[in-house]
Structures are given as C-alpha cells and as structure tokens.
Design an enzyme around this catalytic site. Sequence first.
Site, PDB file in Angstrom:
ATOM      1  CE1 TYR A  76      -2.119  -0.061   7.386  1.00  0.00           C
ATOM      2  CE2 TYR A  76      -0.430   1.457   7.316  1.00  0.00           C
ATOM      3  CZ  TYR A  76      -0.827   0.212   7.130  1.00  0.00           C
ATOM      4  OH  TYR A  76       0.301  -0.494   6.685  1.00  0.00           O
TER       5      TYR A  76
ATOM      6  CE  LYS B 231       0.927   1.645   3.305  1.00  0.00           C
ATOM      7  NZ  LYS B 231       1.916   2.476   3.968  1.00  0.00           N
TER       8      LYS B 231
HETATM    9  P1  NAD Z   1      12.387   1.319   2.265  1.00  0.00           P
HETATM   10  O1  NAD Z   1      12.809   2.664   1.741  1.00  0.00           O
HETATM   11  O2  NAD Z   1      13.001   0.715   3.592  1.00  0.00           O
HETATM   12  O3  NAD Z   1      12.779   0.352   1.159  1.00  0.00           O
HETATM   13  C1  NAD Z   1      12.715   0.523  -0.363  1.00  0.00           C
HETATM   14  C2  NAD Z   1      13.247  -0.246  -1.055  1.00  0.00           C
HETATM   15  O4  NAD Z   1      13.227  -0.147  -2.574  1.00  0.00           O
HETATM   16  C3  NAD Z   1      14.938  -0.253  -0.804  1.00  0.00           C
HETATM   17  O5  NAD Z   1      15.318  -1.731  -0.746  1.00  0.00           O
HETATM   18  C4  NAD Z   1      15.622   0.511  -1.958  1.00  0.00           C
HETATM   19  O6  NAD Z   1      16.635  -0.062  -2.374  1.00  0.00           O
HETATM   20  C5  NAD Z   1      14.588   0.050  -3.225  1.00  0.00           C
HETATM   21  N1  NAD Z   1      14.574   0.811  -4.188  1.00  0.00           N
HETATM   22  C6  NAD Z   1      14.665   0.555  -5.543  1.00  0.00           C
HETATM   23  N2  NAD Z   1      14.662   1.689  -6.384  1.00  0.00           N
HETATM   24  C7  NAD Z   1      14.568   3.009  -5.480  1.00  0.00           C
HETATM   25  C8  NAD Z   1      14.629   4.060  -5.773  1.00  0.00           C
HETATM   26  N3  NAD Z   1      14.759   4.712  -7.066  1.00  0.00           N
HETATM   27  N4  NAD Z   1      14.801   4.988  -4.864  1.00  0.00           N
HETATM   28  C9  NAD Z   1      14.434   4.420  -3.566  1.00  0.00           C
HETATM   29  N5  NAD Z   1      14.230   3.236  -3.229  1.00  0.00           N
HETATM   30  C10 NAD Z   1      14.598   2.228  -4.227  1.00  0.00           C
HETATM   31  O7  NAD Z   1      10.844   1.603   2.194  1.00  0.00           O
HETATM   32  P2  NAD Z   1       9.829   0.701   2.994  1.00  0.00           P
HETATM   33  O8  NAD Z   1       9.416   0.958   4.213  1.00  0.00           O
HETATM   34  O9  NAD Z   1      10.295  -1.052   2.882  1.00  0.00           O
HETATM   35  O10 NAD Z   1       8.623   0.701   2.058  1.00  0.00           O
HETATM   36  C11 NAD Z   1       8.331   0.125   0.955  1.00  0.00           C
HETATM   37  C12 NAD Z   1       6.906  -0.057   0.496  1.00  0.00           C
HETATM   38  O11 NAD Z   1       6.239  -0.678   1.446  1.00  0.00           O
HETATM   39  C13 NAD Z   1       6.061   1.122   0.348  1.00  0.00           C
HETATM   40  O12 NAD Z   1       5.270   1.161  -0.466  1.00  0.00           O
HETATM   41  C14 NAD Z   1       5.420   1.272   1.841  1.00  0.00           C
HETATM   42  O13 NAD Z   1       4.416   2.201   1.795  1.00  0.00           O
HETATM   43  C15 NAD Z   1       5.124  -0.188   1.983  1.00  0.00           C
HETATM   44  N6  NAD Z   1       5.186  -0.406   3.415  1.00  0.00           N
HETATM   45  C16 NAD Z   1       4.105  -0.982   3.834  1.00  0.00           C
HETATM   46  C17 NAD Z   1       3.877  -1.345   5.296  1.00  0.00           C
HETATM   47  C18 NAD Z   1       2.678  -2.125   5.847  1.00  0.00           C
HETATM   48  O14 NAD Z   1       2.458  -2.313   7.055  1.00  0.00           O
HETATM   49  N7  NAD Z   1       1.992  -2.851   4.919  1.00  0.00           N
HETATM   50  C19 NAD Z   1       5.123  -0.899   6.164  1.00  0.00           C
HETATM   51  C20 NAD Z   1       5.841  -0.321   5.741  1.00  0.00           C
HETATM   52  C21 NAD Z   1       6.207  -0.052   4.287  1.00  0.00           C
END
Ligand code: NAD
Length: 372
Positions: free
Chosen positions: A226, A141
């Site tokens: 949420y 999401k």
């Molecule tokens: P994060 O920044 O920790 O991870 C993002 C990942 O994408 C990294 O591994 C990064 O290297 C990669 N990536 C690839 N291309 C990129 C670019 N151009 N710029 C930046 N990063 C790039 O983020 P996250 O917290 O893991 O979030 C990822 C997704 O998961 C988001 O859509 C977020 O909304 C969702 N999320 C959902 C929940 C949930 O409870 N359902 C919780 C956290 C995150």
Amino acid sequence: MKTPTPLSRRTFLNTLGASAITLPALTDVLGRPITTAGNQDRKLGIALVGLGSYSKNQLAPALQQTKHCRLAGIVTGTPAKAEEWMQKYNIPKANVYDYKTFDRIADNKDIDVIYVVLPNSMHAEFVIRAAQAGKHVICEKPMAITEKDCQSMIDACKKANKQLAIGYRLHYEPFTKEVMRLGQEKVFGQVKFIESSDAFRIGDPTQWRMKKSMAGGGPLMDVGIYAVQGARYVTGEEPVSVTAQFSPKTEPQKFKDVEETLFWQFRFPSGAVSNSTTSYTAGVERLYASCEKGWFELSPAFGYGPLKGRTSKGPIEQPVVNHQAMHMDGVCKDLLDGKTLPGHITGEEGKRDVRLLQAIYRAAETGKTISL
Ligand code: NAD
C-alpha cells in the site's frame, strides 16, 4: 426458457472484437428494439475462493450492498464453513466447490467472476484455473509472489479472453482519488517528497503471513504494497531507482522467516522522492506529500476507513464509502458494460507492484541502489 438478454448482443459484439462496427438494431421476438439499458439490472455472480478473514469480514458483507454483483458461490476446503455460508447467504449447494472440484465451476452459469482470496503463494494457481474455467477474475493483492507468476496469470486471462482485476479497493475510494488528483494535477505544485508508510503489529506467529513460502515475504508483501502504491498514485509516476534497509530484528524468534521492519526510498523521474516504512512490529498508516506550494496527507490512509485527510488549506471532505463494495461494483459495472478495465487496477498494475516489491528486497539485501 431464458429470454434473450441485452448481454447476448454485447457478447456478440465482443466476440467480433469490434465494438466500432455498426450493426442493424437487434429486435426481440415481438420486434421491439433490444437496448443495452436493461443491463443495469443484471448482477454478476461472484464466487469467493478462500473463506478466511477478508472474505468473511469484508467481502461477503460488502456483497450484500453491491448494485452490480452478488455473492453467488463459494470455494472452500472446509465443509463446516460451506454449511455456515450456504445458510447465512442462501447459497445453493450447486454453487459450492472445494479446491479439487473447483474446475467444474466452468459449467456454472450463475458464476461470472471468481474472486481469489487465498494466501499469496496460491493466487497464481487459482487465477489461472479460474481463467481456464472461462471466468473473469479478481485477485487479491499482492497479485503473486513472483513477477513470473504475474505474467503467467496475465497470459492465462488473455488466452481465455477474460479480464483480470487486482483487489485494489482504494482506487475506487473517494479520499484516495482526491489525493491522486492533488498530486497528479499538481494542485499544490510539483510533489517534492512523500512519506508513505503502512505497518501493524501482527498477532499469531504461526499464520501463513509469517511464512516466506506462502506470503513471499513479510510486511512488505502484506501492507508495504500500500505504501508503494501510495507513492506511485500521488506522483502518477514510476520510480526510477530504489534503496532499502532492513531494521535489526527485535523479536528474532518470531521473525525467523520474514523481515520484521523494512525502510525504502524511491526516486521518481520528476525528481520527487519517497520514503517508506513497513513493519509487523508496530503500527503506522500515513501518506503525506510535501509540494512546492503546500502539502496534503491521509491518515489513516490505507485501511478500511473511514480515511481522513487534510491539506495545507484545510480538511479534505469526501464521502465515506464501503471500499470493498465500491471496488467490486466498479469492476463489475465495467464487465457488464463490456468495457476494458482501467489499466490501474488490472494484472499489469499488479505485476508492476510485485516487480517493485522484489526490487525493494534486492536493494535491502545488497545495500545497493537498484535501477528500475
Ligand atoms: P486468512 O488467513 O484469513 O484466509 C486465508 C484463507 O485461505 C483461509 O480460508 C484458509 O482456510 C484458506 N487456505 C487455503 N489453503 C490454505 C493453506 N495452504 N494455508 C493457509 N490458508 C489456506 O487470510 P486473509 O486475511 O483473508 O487474506 C487472504 C488474501 O487477501 C491475501 O492475499 C491478503 O493479502 C488479501 N487481503 C487483502 C486485503 C485488502 O484490503 N485488499 C485485506 C486482507 C487480506
């Protein structure tokens, strides 16, 4: 040689698109009837795309507990992460891809489901590529940053005859399911008003979440979704109108590109109203419903848990579970059983939320009541 599995029959039935057709019982080479019961033992292989915080700290550990799926592959742009994950989770090199080689995943029989865990603006591209590779998809999401992208993702999955789930983990979480029941079954009478808010103080100002082009907006896209979901699943209704207000920025340098704090109000067909806050500057995590004959609430309501709840009659007692394991198992069990995923966790639901998020921004920008 692989022995024929019960899935062969299921796939056959699905290909016919006619689960209602009565077929003669299938038998194996020894003439024994093949039933679908053995499917219980099969685990779907999931490949995580993007090994950031959510994949590393929540999804991969949860996949060590799941009954119906397992961590089978990874897609990452960082070779050092690939090495680390291969070792830690015993992932064969053949199941490791980068963003360029990703499409070759089409030939990998170990991988049944692709889970897209990238920054929001990248969801659409990778969901579409995953569907084109012939895999089922789970997408985090918010589903995408525009409603148009959501539709393209839905269309791509439909064209590939693959299912698309959104990372709505709370829909499998017992405290959340209980407040859905309390609200939708009017256990305390008609819901009159709801307070549904989710916010936290964000750290690193350089991260993608602070860039509108990558995140689609600020806290509304990240955690405000949420609060939108909370109001929708307590009422079980779709809002008919929205008003919204940006708060003045207290840290304008930090919040150059996205909103800092946002408030909005939904009106529902039953007459219920909701009021919500989202923010990247301070925390709140609460879902409260006031009804004709009492009230109920969750606080915390949206994080990884344990969630906690009470009603005007006493505490809400529910088991504490791993949200991510429940979610992935729930989705994968349905896929294994050849079922259509429940509508409230699919791309259609993701699109409904993105449409509402966009309407909230429009309402805040124009100061007008937006009809939905
Ligand atoms: P994060 O920044 O920790 O991870 C993002 C990942 O994408 C990294 O591994 C990064 O290297 C990669 N990536 C690839 N291309 C990129 C670019 N151009 N710029 C930046 N990063 C790039 O983020 P996250 O917290 O893991 O979030 C990822 C997704 O998961 C988001 O859509 C977020 O909304 C969702 N999320 C959902 C929940 C949930 O409870 N359902 C919780 C956290 C995150």
